[in-house]
Design an enzyme around this catalytic site. Structure first.
Site, PDB file in Angstrom:
ATOM      1  N   GLU A 171      -0.191  39.668  63.123  1.00  0.00           N
ATOM      2  CA  GLU A 171      -1.219  39.830  62.080  1.00  0.00           C
ATOM      3  C   GLU A 171      -1.549  41.301  61.915  1.00  0.00           C
ATOM      4  O   GLU A 171      -1.690  41.814  60.803  1.00  0.00           O
ATOM      5  CB  GLU A 171      -2.488  39.050  62.449  1.00  0.00           C
ATOM      6  CG  GLU A 171      -3.542  38.991  61.337  1.00  0.00           C
ATOM      7  CD  GLU A 171      -4.594  40.085  61.375  1.00  0.00           C
ATOM      8  OE1 GLU A 171      -5.456  40.102  60.490  1.00  0.00           O
ATOM      9  OE2 GLU A 171      -4.580  40.952  62.271  1.00  0.00           O
ATOM     10  N   GLU A 172      -1.666  41.986  63.045  1.00  0.00           N
ATOM     11  CA  GLU A 172      -2.071  43.392  63.020  1.00  0.00           C
ATOM     12  C   GLU A 172      -1.003  44.288  62.396  1.00  0.00           C
ATOM     13  O   GLU A 172      -1.258  45.436  62.098  1.00  0.00           O
ATOM     14  CB  GLU A 172      -2.422  43.881  64.435  1.00  0.00           C
ATOM     15  CG  GLU A 172      -3.584  43.136  65.093  1.00  0.00           C
ATOM     16  CD  GLU A 172      -4.949  43.426  64.462  1.00  0.00           C
ATOM     17  OE1 GLU A 172      -4.996  44.131  63.428  1.00  0.00           O
ATOM     18  OE2 GLU A 172      -5.955  42.945  64.992  1.00  0.00           O
ATOM     19  N   HIS A 174      -5.265  34.777  64.740  1.00  0.00           N
ATOM     20  CA  HIS A 174      -4.139  35.583  65.210  1.00  0.00           C
ATOM     21  C   HIS A 174      -4.306  35.898  66.691  1.00  0.00           C
ATOM     22  O   HIS A 174      -5.391  36.186  67.170  1.00  0.00           O
ATOM     23  CB  HIS A 174      -3.923  36.837  64.357  1.00  0.00           C
ATOM     24  CG  HIS A 174      -4.905  37.953  64.532  1.00  0.00           C
ATOM     25  ND1 HIS A 174      -4.782  38.902  65.515  1.00  0.00           N
ATOM     26  CD2 HIS A 174      -6.001  38.286  63.828  1.00  0.00           C
ATOM     27  CE1 HIS A 174      -5.776  39.783  65.391  1.00  0.00           C
ATOM     28  NE2 HIS A 174      -6.539  39.429  64.384  1.00  0.00           N
ATOM     29  N   ASP A 203     -11.093  34.978  62.673  1.00  0.00           N
ATOM     30  CA  ASP A 203     -10.619  36.295  63.084  1.00  0.00           C
ATOM     31  C   ASP A 203     -11.842  37.159  63.381  1.00  0.00           C
ATOM     32  O   ASP A 203     -12.508  37.609  62.456  1.00  0.00           O
ATOM     33  CB  ASP A 203      -9.773  36.892  61.948  1.00  0.00           C
ATOM     34  CG  ASP A 203      -9.092  38.195  62.347  1.00  0.00           C
ATOM     35  OD1 ASP A 203      -9.296  38.650  63.484  1.00  0.00           O
ATOM     36  OD2 ASP A 203      -8.366  38.748  61.502  1.00  0.00           O
ATOM     37  N   ASP A 235     -11.065  41.041  68.751  1.00  0.00           N
ATOM     38  CA  ASP A 235     -10.063  40.972  67.669  1.00  0.00           C
ATOM     39  C   ASP A 235      -8.675  40.787  68.247  1.00  0.00           C
ATOM     40  O   ASP A 235      -7.997  41.748  68.547  1.00  0.00           O
ATOM     41  CB  ASP A 235     -10.134  42.251  66.835  1.00  0.00           C
ATOM     42  CG  ASP A 235      -9.186  42.231  65.644  1.00  0.00           C
ATOM     43  OD1 ASP A 235      -8.685  41.150  65.316  1.00  0.00           O
ATOM     44  OD2 ASP A 235      -8.950  43.304  65.069  1.00  0.00           O
TER      45      ASP A 235
HETATM   46 ZN   LIG Z   1      -8.061  40.500  63.514  1.00  0.00          ZN
END
Ligand SMILES: [Zn+2]
Length: 514
Positions: free
Chosen positions: A326-327, A282, A355, A294
């Site tokens: 994604e978050e 992501h 990820d 991240d």
């Molecule tokens: Zn992530």
């Protein structure tokens, strides 16, 4: 110009990696080693210091855009433009797919729940019931149908699995309002099953044990059900369940404002169209920070892998995915998989997910595809165990440690394994705490988080573990390249092979009896 340069580079590299093979005997064992040799050659080119250059760029992008690269922000769009331009120049066929995400949910007037028959009564909002946040608007009058409730409610422990299984809706009449008891699985799963069964609305009711009797406010985080959803007290739930044929009016007056973002998808020029090896990461961060570990780390590592792999004429097609939102709930990957036809899904032989691959206090976690740890979720689809083994082999051969992590669907592989596509990948830890045993194997600090800057403003370029980034980027390069040449360990899922394996399965009991 671009293509010619690519072809020249390809020729050079192929020569370089082919030479050592000339010294190996032409036995079948040597032939079987070719994917490994090619994957190692590619792996040696995916260097942490080059991956870091992409991370530097992501940091600059965040700095220029308010410190974030979150979906729907200019920082995300600039990240996507950076990746897109690199991949286009390398000769990939690059496209985007649309992703929707909820920006804001607003309720204009209090929701209404009334019993119409057998007894006219209006339940009190918020004493008897409340709107579930993210509920779609709607004004429905229909018969209530109880879904697999545990009535009377026993004391503790919780025993209701109402609506958790599609089978709970076996006798459900479409157009009715589903009355579903709290318990066991997430509300969103219950509502998803209700939608599949044709429900016109959902009334949840609290489960009934001590401390679980009142209505309460929560966000179901899914705005696309298209029907109104409320949660009532246990007393209201039992009242509505009491008389079969009870009809109610259920009204929610609310609206979700939807935002748009994009996934970036890049297909290699080489390889068989029907045999797709997919690797994804992501690209979005949380709003709180630049998201360099991240998940700048996974994005940069697959980008560098793609740039190096562009020059290898692979046997299978390789597809790289950079997911948006994604978050916000794995929305990019979910909507991508949902938008594929069955035939397109069948072509994706496996999915590799990366990820967070450079956590400061890292552990080399591998998704537990075979459920050998017997923890949490079960094994992944057939082939997932083999993917985990390939990573284990990569780290094992180099004398590096690794450890399983539950295949819990907490990242973008979730939609793939739900669609029966085998998956695997690497994860170096988030907010979890490193144990003393892990520190003994992997170094770092025990009793401290794997990533102290998880989802925080300090997840910046200084939050990257250079050694982990280098090691894991090479593993990402290795695994992607290996499967680009060799899918022999991964079951084929197209219609013809499924029919073959079904036929074999049918014969099996007879064979066993003999
Ligand atoms: Zn992530």
């Amino acid at each position: 110009m671009r293509l010619r340069r690519n072809l020249v580079r390809t020729a050079t590299l192929v020569t370089a990696v082919t030479l050592p093979l000339a010294f190996t005997p032409p036995a079948s064992a040597a032939t079987a080693d070719i994917p490994d040799v090619l994957a190692n050659a590619l792996s040696s080119q995916v260097k942490g210091k080059n991956v870091k250059k992409h991370l530097d760029r992501f940091q600059q992008i965040a700095d220029a855009n308010g410190g974030t690269r979150a979906a729907g922000t200019p920082g995300y769009d600039a990240s996507l433009a950076y990746v897109r331009d690199k991949l286009r120049r390398a000769g990939y066929k690059v496209s985007t797919t649309d992703v929707e995400f909820p920006v804001n949910w607003e309720e204009f007037s209090p929701s209404v729940l009334q019993q119409v028959t057998p007894e006219a009564k209006t339940y009190a909002n918020p004493a008897d019931f409340v709107t579930v946040i993210s509920s779609s608007p709607g004004d429905v009058t229909a018969q209530v149908q109880v879904v697999d409730a545990v009535i009377p409610v026993p004391g503790t422990p919780n025993t209701s699995t109402a609506g958790c299984e599609a089978a709970d809706f076996a006798g459900f009449v479409p157009g009715r309002i589903a009355l579903i008891q709290r318990g066991t699985c997430p509300f969103v799963d219950k509502a998803t099953n209700a939608k599949a069964a044709g429900a016109a609305g959902v009334i949840f009711f609290n489960e009934g044990q001590p401390g679980r009797t009142d209505p309460f406010v929560f966000d179901i985080r899914e705005w696309r059900f298209g029907f109104p959803i409320v949660i009532a007290s246990t007393a209201v739930g039992l009242d509505l369940a009491d008389t079969p044929g009870t009809t109610v009016r259920l009204k929610v007056d609310a609206k979700t404002t939807v935002g748009q973002t994009k996934n970036l998808i890049a297909d290699s020029l080489w390889g068989k169209k029907g045999e797709v090896v997919m690797a994804g990461a992501h690209l979005d961060s949380v709003t709180e920070g630049p998201g360099i570990n991240d998940n700048g780390s996974g994005s940069a590592a697959i980008l560098e892998t793609a740039l190096k792999l562009a020059y290898l004429p692979t046997k299978n097609k390789v597809r790289f995915a950079f997911w948006g939102a994604e978050e916000l709930g794995l929305l990019g990957s979910d909507q991508y998989v949902a938008g594929l036809s069955q035939a397109e899904r069948d072509k994706i032989r496996l999915y590799l997910n990366f990820d967070m691959v450079a956590s400061p206090n890292d552990v080399t976690f591998l998704y537990d595809g075979d459920d050998s740890d017997a923890e949490g979720a079960g094994a992944g689809p057939a082939g997932s165990a083999e993917i985990e083994k390939l990573f284990e082999k990569f780290y094992g051969k180099r004398g590096l440690g690794f450890k399983g992590t539950d295949f819990d669907g907490r990242s973008d592989y979730g939609a793939f394994i739900a669609a029966g596509i085998p998956a695997g990948g690497i994860f170096t830890g988030a907010e979890g705490i490193k144990t003393a045993e892990e520190a003994a194997v992997f170094g770092g600090t025990a009793d401290a988080p794997y990533d102290p800057c998880y989802h925080a403003a300090c997840d910046s370029i200084t939050n990257i573990n250079a050694a982990a980034l280098d090691r894991n980027s090479r593993a990402i390069g290795y695994s992607t390249a290996f499967y680009a040449y060799d899918l022999s360990t991964i079951p084929d899922r197209d219609a013809a092979s499924l029919a073959r394996s079904a036929a074999t399965a049918k014969r099996a009991p007879e064979d066993a009896a003999r």
